[in-house]
Scaffold this active site. Sequence first.
Site, short mmCIF file in Angstrom:
data_model
loop_
_atom_site.label_atom_id
_atom_site.label_comp_id
_atom_site.label_asym_id
_atom_site.label_seq_id
_atom_site.Cartn_x
_atom_site.Cartn_y
_atom_site.Cartn_z
N ASN A 144 50.82 43.85 45.98
CA ASN A 144 50.01 44.80 46.77
C ASN A 144 50.64 46.18 46.85
O ASN A 144 50.21 47.01 47.64
CB ASN A 144 49.75 44.22 48.16
CG ASN A 144 48.80 43.04 48.09
OD1 ASN A 144 48.04 42.92 47.14
ND2 ASN A 144 48.86 42.15 49.07
N THR A 180 52.17 34.93 51.91
CA THR A 180 52.77 34.31 50.71
C THR A 180 54.18 33.86 51.08
O THR A 180 54.95 34.67 51.61
CB THR A 180 52.78 35.35 49.56
OG1 THR A 180 51.45 35.81 49.39
CG2 THR A 180 53.28 34.74 48.27
P1 AMP Z 1 42.78 42.67 45.89
O1 AMP Z 1 41.70 41.65 46.02
O2 AMP Z 1 42.55 43.87 46.74
O3 AMP Z 1 44.14 42.06 46.09
O4 AMP Z 1 42.76 43.15 44.37
C1 AMP Z 1 42.93 42.26 43.30
C2 AMP Z 1 43.59 42.96 42.13
O5 AMP Z 1 42.75 44.03 41.66
C3 AMP Z 1 44.91 43.65 42.47
O6 AMP Z 1 45.97 42.75 42.35
C4 AMP Z 1 44.97 44.76 41.47
O7 AMP Z 1 45.45 44.30 40.22
C5 AMP Z 1 43.52 45.15 41.28
N1 AMP Z 1 43.14 46.28 42.14
C6 AMP Z 1 42.85 46.21 43.46
N2 AMP Z 1 42.52 47.42 43.94
C7 AMP Z 1 42.61 48.29 42.90
C8 AMP Z 1 42.39 49.69 42.76
N3 AMP Z 1 42.01 50.43 43.80
N4 AMP Z 1 42.57 50.26 41.55
C9 AMP Z 1 42.95 49.48 40.49
N5 AMP Z 1 43.17 48.16 40.56
C10 AMP Z 1 43.00 47.56 41.74
#
Ligand code: AMP
Length: 361
Positions: A144, A180
């Site tokens: 994150n 985690t």
């Molecule tokens: P999340 O559900 O917010 O944890 O997002 C899942 C995955 O999407 C993350 O681990 C990143 O690889 C990718 N991701 C999330 N937000 C972004 C963003 N704003 N820009 C690019 N990739 C993102």
Amino acid sequence: MAVFKLDNVEDLYEIGEILGSGHFGQVREVRERATGTRWAAKFLKLRRNASSRLGLERKNVEREVEILQALQHGNIMALRDVFENRAEVVLIVELISGGELFDFIAAKESLTESEAIEFIEQILQGVGYMHSKNIAHFDLKPENIMLSDKDSLLPDIKIIDFGLAQCLTQGEEYRSMCGTPQYIAPEVINYTPLSVATDMWSIGVITYILLSGMSPFQGDTNEETLRNIVEMNYEFDDRHFKQTTAMAKDFIQKLLVKEQSERMTAEECLLHPWIKPLTKKQAANRKRSSINMRNFKKFNARRKWKMSYNMVSACTHLSRMQLLCKTRDTENQELRQCESDQEDTETNRASLMRRRLSSSS
Ligand code: AMP
């Protein structure tokens, strides 16, 4: 209450490639049709009805949106817009194209402590800002912590994924068993009230790993890891910390403190001499010391490998171990709400269902 637009998101944005997957949907690159600007869209599946096990409850999505709306900081992913249809909510957020901080570092030949500090300082600034608004992230971990753009010499840190974040209200207790295993604080495992200090523990763990390539509480199993955390069973093994300054160890030691009120706050961290040296000697020491790159690369490779697996959830572990929960009802509710309990990012529908079923069994 957060207002979600009812327009069809595809009328306004062209949907592009998948950037990543969370527990409740995908994140995709999108292009705004009117301006050509690139954004990221986080698609969150909504739970169809109260008895459904799949998807998120609308109130949890609202919470994430309200928190993101309250946070405007250069080190925190910005929210632009929110759309809703019957099945899902779509968050249009800032596109973060630099990948994860840990991957960026692992691609380097070497990194001095002072270079690592540049990143840690930005994490602290983002976290300090959210804490000043009584918002806790509750899921700080390498996955994150992303970078704005990997081509610049010193890219900006961007903290993402506010799915477990909470706005804490004075006088109200908040407990949760989510997170985690490697990064959660003892109060999470003990199911006692959490605070913004819970995030500071995770920053201590992240810093320990960044400098040594070792995870301070890692056991052979998640149960062992959780036990190590509760028992504060960690050390600075000379084999892994021989290049580390005493100041860096002091910084970590002041975060990996069982008593929340005695942990350094983000503000205090920013004034710690490891981050803000008081003397020329302290500044020079940081430049001379380097992170244990060999170990770090190994740690990161292992982490990526694990991420491709669907790990058994910490929540499930916690419930199985019956380590902690006082009342069944509260526990079940908590387990249902738990969203970030795996060390993976690739969660497909089937595994999600399995995980949810096991969480509520
Ligand atoms: P999340 O559900 O917010 O944890 O997002 C899942 C995955 O999407 C993350 O681990 C990143 O690889 C990718 N991701 C999330 N937000 C972004 C963003 N704003 N820009 C690019 N990739 C993102």
